[in-house]
Design an enzyme around this catalytic site. Structure first.
Site, PDB file in Angstrom:
ATOM      1  N   ASN A   9      83.767   3.001-143.314  1.00 17.62           N
ATOM      2  CA  ASN A   9      82.941   3.686-142.329  1.00 17.62           C
ATOM      3  C   ASN A   9      83.849   4.656-141.587  1.00 17.62           C
ATOM      4  OD1 ASN A   9      81.315   4.522-140.248  1.00 17.62           O
ATOM      5  ND2 ASN A   9      81.145   2.515-139.258  1.00 17.62           N
ATOM      6  N   TRP A  10      83.727   5.926-141.925  1.00 22.44           N
ATOM      7  CA  TRP A  10      84.615   6.925-141.310  1.00 22.44           C
ATOM      8  C   TRP A  10      84.257   7.199-139.852  1.00 22.44           C
ATOM      9  CZ3 TRP A  10      85.309  11.487-145.363  1.00 22.44           C
ATOM     10  CH2 TRP A  10      86.030  11.012-146.463  1.00 22.44           C
ATOM     11  N   LYS A  11      83.086   6.771-139.419  1.00 28.23           N
ATOM     12  CA  LYS A  11      82.609   7.054-138.059  1.00 28.23           C
ATOM     13  C   LYS A  11      82.649   8.570-137.809  1.00 28.23           C
ATOM     14  CE  LYS A  11      83.832   2.378-136.791  1.00 28.23           C
ATOM     15  NZ  LYS A  11      84.226   1.419-135.782  1.00 28.23           N
ATOM     16  N   HIS A  98      74.683  -0.207-136.870  1.00 29.43           N
ATOM     17  CA  HIS A  98      76.068  -0.432-136.445  1.00 29.43           C
ATOM     18  C   HIS A  98      76.088  -0.687-134.940  1.00 29.43           C
ATOM     19  CE1 HIS A  98      80.297   0.215-135.570  1.00 29.43           C
ATOM     20  NE2 HIS A  98      80.516  -0.049-136.851  1.00 29.43           N
ATOM     21  N   GLU A 100      77.886   0.394-132.699  1.00 28.97           N
ATOM     22  CA  GLU A 100      78.041   1.614-131.887  1.00 28.97           C
ATOM     23  C   GLU A 100      76.702   2.336-131.729  1.00 28.97           C
ATOM     24  OE1 GLU A 100      81.277   3.185-134.198  1.00 28.97           O
ATOM     25  OE2 GLU A 100      82.515   1.505-133.533  1.00 28.97           O
ATOM     26  N   GLU A 170      79.612  -7.906-138.156  1.00 32.09           N
ATOM     27  CA  GLU A 170      80.700  -7.254-137.429  1.00 32.09           C
ATOM     28  C   GLU A 170      80.695  -7.742-135.982  1.00 32.09           C
ATOM     29  OE1 GLU A 170      81.993  -3.329-139.400  1.00 32.09           O
ATOM     30  OE2 GLU A 170      80.360  -2.850-138.046  1.00 32.09           O
ATOM     31  N   GLY A 176      87.692  -2.259-133.897  1.00 27.00           N
ATOM     32  CA  GLY A 176      88.636  -1.290-133.342  1.00 27.00           C
ATOM     33  C   GLY A 176      89.591  -1.882-132.320  1.00 27.00           C
ATOM     34  N   SER A 216      88.396  -4.811-137.566  1.00 33.09           N
ATOM     35  CA  SER A 216      89.853  -4.863-137.694  1.00 33.09           C
ATOM     36  C   SER A 216      90.311  -5.447-139.025  1.00 33.09           C
ATOM     37  CB  SER A 216      90.468  -5.627-136.515  1.00 33.09           C
ATOM     38  OG  SER A 216      90.194  -4.944-135.311  1.00 33.09           O
ATOM     39  N   GLY A 237      86.602   0.173-140.822  1.00 29.13           N
ATOM     40  CA  GLY A 237      86.636   1.356-139.964  1.00 29.13           C
ATOM     41  C   GLY A 237      87.972   2.069-140.088  1.00 29.13           C
ATOM     42  N   GLY A 238      88.863   1.827-139.134  1.00 30.21           N
ATOM     43  CA  GLY A 238      90.138   2.535-139.050  1.00 30.21           C
ATOM     44  C   GLY A 238      90.908   2.601-140.360  1.00 30.21           C
TER      45      GLY A 238
HETATM   46  P1  13P Z   1      87.547  -1.222-137.460  1.00 28.29           P
HETATM   47  O1  13P Z   1      87.865  -1.617-138.875  1.00 28.29           O
HETATM   48  O2  13P Z   1      88.227   0.036-137.033  1.00 28.29           O
HETATM   49  O3  13P Z   1      87.743  -2.365-136.509  1.00 28.29           O
HETATM   50  O4  13P Z   1      85.986  -0.867-137.432  1.00 28.29           O
HETATM   51  C1  13P Z   1      85.092  -1.757-138.014  1.00 28.29           C
HETATM   52  C2  13P Z   1      83.773  -1.114-138.084  1.00 28.29           C
HETATM   53  O5  13P Z   1      83.131  -0.859-137.088  1.00 28.29           O
HETATM   54  C3  13P Z   1      83.256  -0.755-139.415  1.00 28.29           C
HETATM   55  O6  13P Z   1      81.933  -0.397-139.355  1.00 28.29           O
END
Ligand code: 13P
Length: 254
Positions: A9-11, A98, A100, A170, A176, A216, A237-238
């Site tokens: 997920n590049w966000k 998600h 967010e 999640e 994050g 994470s 994510g990251g």
């Molecule tokens: P991180 O891997 O950066 O914690 O993010 C997880 C995430 O929200 C994937 O959708």
């Protein structure tokens, strides 16, 4: 056997050219290094969907997804993108719900149920996200929270619709933050989710549902997480913004 999936997920990261460069690296690595039956998915911003789908065409084992879609097929919704539009780019997946989106854009379970249905009506596979906040973890309401997210978000779907859904657990406190859920904590919730699916549909549907862990996740902790019996991959994510790290996570299933 249910499918093993590692989705990035590049966000809201990567401008157009950066995204093309990153995906080119990922696609080459997938071609060269993936030997198992797992599926890699890259969920990018809308601006990349068409170009990355073109690049992904020649590469088995990598597919493209969006990170959101509107619940209506078309209409006067300035600035929005429908599932049908996403599908027309060549994308196959879409993240729905998600944390967010829930937190910053006020998306609730009822709206997300409509979005999941819209995605399915356009033949996109929803990666439907659920998970508790830190407060809900600490006051021990997390099983109820997750049960409600499932019930209101996806359990209204028919069995054949639900068969197309990928779930992602999640925990919001792990996103994050560098603070991952332990393999035992994640497995406990994944087993609970699978049991809820069995109760709402049946055991076969539960056994066939891919349930991803997100929060994470990195190349170091992925092997232990993915070794759990009810964890079928990850939503990253990251670490999905670094081709080497993302591939090392995908390769856990080689
Ligand atoms: P991180 O891997 O950066 O914690 O993010 C997880 C995430 O929200 C994937 O959708």
């Amino acid at each position: 056997m249910r499918k093993k999936i590692v989705a990035g997920n590049w966000k809201m990261n990567m401008d157009y050219n950066e995204g093309l460069a990153l995906f080119s690296e990922i696609a080459n690595m997938v071609k060269d290094e993936i030997t198992g039956q797992q599926q890699a998915v890259v969920c990018c911003p809308f601006i990349h969907l068409y170009s990355l789908s073109q690049l992904a065409k020649g590469v088995d084992k990598v597919a493209i997804g969006a990170q959101n879609c509107h619940q209506k097929e078309s209409g006067a919704y300035t600035g929005e993108i429908s599932a049908k539009m996403v599908k027309s780019t060549g994308a196959a997946y879409v993240i729905i719900g998600h944390s967010e989106r829930r937190q910053y854009f006020g998306e609730d379970n009822q709206l997300l149920a409509e979005k999941a249905e819209a995605a399915l009506n356009s033949s996109l596979k929803p990666i439907f996200c659920i998970g508790e906040t830190l407060e809900e973890r600490e006051n021990d309401s997390y099983f109820d929270v997750i049960r409600t997210q499932l019930k209101e978000g996806v359990f209204g779907l028919t069995e054949s619709q639900f068969a197309q859904v990928i779930l992602a657990y999640e925990p919001v406190w792990a996103i994050g933050t560098g603070k991952t859920a332990s393999a035992e904590q994640a497995q406990e919730i994944h087993a609970f989710i699978r049991n809820e699916i069995a109760e709402n549909y049946n055991q076969q549907v539960a056994d066939d549902t891919t349930i991803l862990y997100g929060g994470s996740c990195n190349p170091k902790n992925a092997p232990e997480l993915f070794a759990q019996p009810d964890i079928d991959g990850g939503l990253i994510g990251g670490a999905s913004l670094k081709s080497r790290d993302f591939l090392d996570i995908v390769k856990v299933f080689n």
